[in-house]
Design a protein around this motif. Structure first.
Motif, short mmCIF file in Angstrom:
data_model
loop_
_atom_site.label_atom_id
_atom_site.label_comp_id
_atom_site.label_asym_id
_atom_site.label_seq_id
_atom_site.Cartn_x
_atom_site.Cartn_y
_atom_site.Cartn_z
N GLY A 107 9.90 29.99 -11.24
CA GLY A 107 10.64 28.81 -11.69
C GLY A 107 10.46 28.60 -13.19
O GLY A 107 11.42 28.35 -13.92
N TYR A 140 7.37 17.66 7.28
CA TYR A 140 8.61 17.20 6.66
C TYR A 140 9.47 16.47 7.68
O TYR A 140 9.34 16.68 8.89
CB TYR A 140 9.31 18.38 5.97
N ILE A 166 13.36 28.73 -16.26
CA ILE A 166 13.63 27.61 -17.17
C ILE A 166 13.39 28.05 -18.62
O ILE A 166 14.16 27.72 -19.53
CB ILE A 166 12.76 26.39 -16.81
N PRO A 184 4.75 28.81 -4.22
CA PRO A 184 4.70 30.25 -4.48
C PRO A 184 5.76 30.70 -5.49
O PRO A 184 5.75 31.86 -5.91
CB PRO A 184 4.97 30.86 -3.10
N VAL A 187 9.26 16.38 -8.42
CA VAL A 187 8.90 16.23 -6.99
C VAL A 187 8.12 14.93 -6.86
O VAL A 187 7.02 14.80 -7.38
CB VAL A 187 8.04 17.42 -6.51
N GLY A 247 2.29 20.97 -6.40
CA GLY A 247 1.56 20.79 -5.15
C GLY A 247 0.13 21.31 -5.31
O GLY A 247 -0.36 21.48 -6.43
N ALA A 303 14.36 25.77 -2.17
CA ALA A 303 13.19 25.31 -2.94
C ALA A 303 13.34 25.60 -4.42
O ALA A 303 12.89 24.82 -5.26
CB ALA A 303 11.92 25.98 -2.40
N HIS A 316 2.14 30.74 8.91
CA HIS A 316 2.37 30.26 7.55
C HIS A 316 1.73 31.22 6.54
O HIS A 316 2.35 31.62 5.55
CB HIS A 316 1.80 28.84 7.38
N MET A 350 8.59 18.06 -16.38
CA MET A 350 8.31 17.86 -14.94
C MET A 350 7.48 16.60 -14.71
O MET A 350 7.68 15.87 -13.75
CB MET A 350 7.57 19.08 -14.38
N THR A 385 7.76 37.21 -5.11
CA THR A 385 7.76 36.36 -6.33
C THR A 385 6.49 36.51 -7.17
O THR A 385 6.26 35.69 -8.06
CB THR A 385 7.89 34.87 -5.95
N ILE A 441 9.41 28.06 5.85
CA ILE A 441 7.98 28.19 5.51
C ILE A 441 7.27 26.83 5.45
O ILE A 441 6.10 26.71 5.77
CB ILE A 441 7.82 29.01 4.20
N ALA A 442 8.03 25.78 5.08
CA ALA A 442 7.41 24.46 4.98
C ALA A 442 7.21 23.82 6.36
O ALA A 442 6.59 22.77 6.48
CB ALA A 442 8.27 23.55 4.12
N ILE A 470 13.90 29.72 0.41
CA ILE A 470 13.77 30.18 -0.98
C ILE A 470 14.95 29.66 -1.80
O ILE A 470 14.79 29.16 -2.92
CB ILE A 470 13.71 31.72 -1.08
C1 HEM Z 1 10.18 23.88 -11.56
C2 HEM Z 1 10.21 24.51 -10.45
C3 HEM Z 1 9.47 24.17 -9.17
C4 HEM Z 1 8.75 23.06 -8.81
C5 HEM Z 1 8.49 21.79 -9.60
C6 HEM Z 1 8.28 23.29 -7.46
C7 HEM Z 1 7.47 22.41 -6.74
C8 HEM Z 1 6.93 22.68 -5.51
C9 HEM Z 1 5.97 21.84 -4.81
C10 HEM Z 1 5.42 20.51 -5.33
C11 HEM Z 1 5.67 22.45 -3.64
C12 HEM Z 1 4.65 21.96 -2.60
C13 HEM Z 1 5.30 21.42 -1.34
C14 HEM Z 1 4.27 20.99 -0.31
O1 HEM Z 1 3.08 20.90 -0.60
O2 HEM Z 1 4.69 20.71 0.83
C15 HEM Z 1 6.45 23.66 -3.56
C16 HEM Z 1 6.46 24.53 -2.48
C17 HEM Z 1 7.31 25.61 -2.37
N1 HEM Z 1 8.08 26.14 -3.38
FE1 HEM Z 1 8.33 25.38 -5.24
N2 HEM Z 1 8.74 24.49 -7.04
C18 HEM Z 1 9.47 25.08 -8.05
C19 HEM Z 1 10.10 26.30 -8.03
C20 HEM Z 1 10.20 27.12 -6.94
C21 HEM Z 1 10.96 28.36 -6.87
C22 HEM Z 1 11.74 28.98 -8.04
C23 HEM Z 1 10.83 28.84 -5.60
C24 HEM Z 1 11.41 30.09 -4.96
C25 HEM Z 1 11.54 31.22 -5.47
C26 HEM Z 1 9.99 27.92 -4.86
C27 HEM Z 1 9.62 28.07 -3.56
C28 HEM Z 1 8.76 27.24 -2.88
C29 HEM Z 1 8.40 27.42 -1.47
C30 HEM Z 1 8.93 28.51 -0.54
C31 HEM Z 1 7.50 26.39 -1.16
C32 HEM Z 1 6.83 26.12 0.20
C33 HEM Z 1 5.42 26.72 0.22
C34 HEM Z 1 4.66 26.49 1.50
O3 HEM Z 1 5.00 25.59 2.29
O4 HEM Z 1 3.69 27.23 1.70
N3 HEM Z 1 9.63 26.90 -5.70
N4 HEM Z 1 7.20 23.79 -4.72
#
Ligand code: HEM
Length: 469
Positions: free
Chosen positions: A425, A105, A429, A420, A349, A413, A281, A126, A343, A137, A118-119, A278
């Motif tokens: 999420g 990033y 919704i 996660p 995203v 992703g 994201a 990781h 979405m 979660t 975490i990202a 958290i």
């Molecule tokens: C509609 C809801 C959501 C969408 C569209 C979404 C989308 C994404 C996407 C595309 C990634 C991948 C990022 C990557 O590959 O670098 C991601 C990662 C992540 N998301 Fe979500 N997200 C959503 C909801 C949430 C929620 C509610 C949480 C927390 C409770 C969350 C926590 C995270 C975290 C911590 C990562 C990083 C994971 C890693 O790097 O291993 N997301 N999300």
């Protein structure tokens, strides 16, 4: 005579200015002219093409693709970057995390969300942090604890919207932030959440910005937001440890980890950055999907009617105060379809960032070690072969599709960084939609302007008039 001299000087400086610009652009091209790199332009020294990327966004990427193909080089957000718009290559990059690619990033995100977010971490750390995240979660947690809280929150957050005109963008943002603060820190809406809210908005604005730390820049404000939220978190965690009361939030689960030596132990700094990640994201993704669902449903009355039927059937089978259960949620087939279609069509995203850890070959091009890759997934969502009539909001298409077998399902992703918080999420919704469509009717008053890049937003808000059904 004097006028002539002034004009000559002016002409001289204009010509010099133009020559310097051309020289700088040329120098920046030559600097990055390595053998085997994909084609593309690098823009200005230091700034590169960041301004075009942030202001023209989708059009800039489309134009570059038309000129150079699906894989091209550029210089954005302070780094030489390869933009990848090829679906197969994108999937390959997602699935090969750790094998030449890691999350990469921009510096602004790294500085503002923290080095331990975490990202930003790779490899065993990781994996361990994801393990911790999943404890918070996973589906059992949602079913047994989080869902009840989400239900209670939505029920009360929504309760007084009837007969008002409001900005649904503002309301869904507030909703997602308050809900995240409740889940993560156990905070009830009040004085403290009011103090944190503006700091949080500053932090979000700074995450995708040029990392120039000067007063007035988004980066500077974002960094200030981080510092203020961190000092609040430090005090909050200190108090939690001192009072040793039991709570039912994510922080409590993280701190209880410390009492079990068999569990992976994370340091305080890592806890703060994980909490921030958290909060961040889940905030923007959930709020924007909720807002866009309201918009699409208003524009597509048949979809709204079908969604209402699904939710009215669930509500009519229980008492007015009974909460939504896990089984109810699982039965919401059309709601899941509405969420996916929202979405997809709004591309919540647009893309994710990766970085090469060694020289890598992609489609015959050589990507040097340390370069960023912008895995741009937006175009996949509008591919007519994958989604016939791609610009139409059609949730029914998801009833026929099994997302697991969908070759390019990348809305959350893919690979070992797949979201996660995906299920959490969706639950948030779905419960939001449940109370919203069963309680209210609405009409849009203003807000047809929706920006899609770098984030989806209604720059002037999305104003709706609401009434009780
Ligand atoms: C509609 C809801 C959501 C969408 C569209 C979404 C989308 C994404 C996407 C595309 C990634 C991948 C990022 C990557 O590959 O670098 C991601 C990662 C992540 N998301 Fe979500 N997200 C959503 C909801 C949430 C929620 C509610 C949480 C927390 C409770 C969350 C926590 C995270 C975290 C911590 C990562 C990083 C994971 C890693 O790097 O291993 N997301 N999300």
């Amino acid at each position: 005579m004097v006028v002539l001299v002034v004009l000559s000087w002016l002409f001289f400086w204009v010509v010099m200015g133009c020559l310097s610009c051309v020289a700088m652009l040329k120098w920046n091209e030559v600097r990055y002219r390595k053998k085997g790199l994909p084609p593309g332009t690098m823009g200005w020294p230091l700034f590169g093409e960041t301004s075009e990327f942030l202001t023209l966004g989708i059009d800039f990427l489309k134009n570059q693709k038309a000129r150079y193909g699906s894989l091209f080089k550029t210089h954005i957000l302070g780094c030489p970057t390869i933009v990848c718009m090829d679906p197969d290559l994108n999937k390959f990059i997602f699935l090969n995390e750790g094998k030449g690619f890691v999350a990469g990033y921009p510096q602004s995100m790294f500085d503002i969300l923290g080095e331990w977010n975490i990202a930003a971490v790779h490899g065993p750390l990781h994996k361990a942090m994801r393990g911790v995240m999943f404890q918070l979660t996973n589906n059992n947690m949602i079913r047994d604890h989080l869902l009840l809280d989400i239900d209670h929150f939505m029920r009360t957050h929504h309760s007084n919207w009837a007969n008002s005109v409001l900005d649904i963008q503002e309301m869904t943002k507030k909703m997602a932030l308050l809900l995240a603060l409740k889940q993560v820190l156990g905070m009830q809406p009040g004085q403290m959440t009011k103090v944190l809210e503006p700091e949080f908005h500053k932090l979000i604005e700074g995450i995708i910005s040029l990392p120039i730390n000067l007063p007035g820049t988004n980066y500077h404000k974002g960094f200030q937001g981080r510092q203020r939220i961190l000092s609040f978190l430090r005090k909050f965690v200190e108090d939690r440890r001192a009072f040793k009361e039991t709570h039912t939030d994510m922080l409590d689960a993280l701190l209880r980890n410390e009492e079990d030596p068999s569990k992976f132990q994370i340091s305080d700094d890592q806890i703060f950055d994980l909490l921030l990640a958290i909060l961040y994201a889940g905030y923007e993704t959930v709020s924007t999907t909720s807002m866009m669902a309201v918009k699409y449903l208003y524009d597509h009355p048949k979809a709204l009617q079908k969604l209402r039927e699904e939710h009215s059937a669930i509500r009519n089978a229980k008492g007015p105060d009974d909460p939504i259960t896990w089984d109810d949620y699982k039965s919401m087939e059309f709601t899941h379809a509405v969420i996916y279609e929202t979405m997809r069509l709004s591309t919540i995203v647009n893309g994710v960032f990766r970085k090469t850890t060694q020289d890598m070959e992609l489609n015959g091009y050589l990507i040097p070690k340390g370069w960023k890759i912008y895995v741009y997934v937006r175009e996949i969502n509008y591919d007519p072969l994958l989604y016939p009539d791609p610009f139409t909001f059609n949730p029914w298409r998801w009833l026929e599709e099994n997302t697991d077998s969908h070759r390019y399902f990348l809305l959350f992703g893919g690979g070992i960084r797949q979201c996660p918080g995906k299920e959490l999420g969706k639950v948030e919704i779905a419960v939001f939609l449940h109370y919203f469509v069963t309680r209210y009717g609405w009409e849009e008053i203003d807000g047809n302007k929706i920006l899609k890049f770098p984030r989806v937003e209604a720059p002037n808000g999305l104003i709706i008039r609401i009434w009780e059904r």
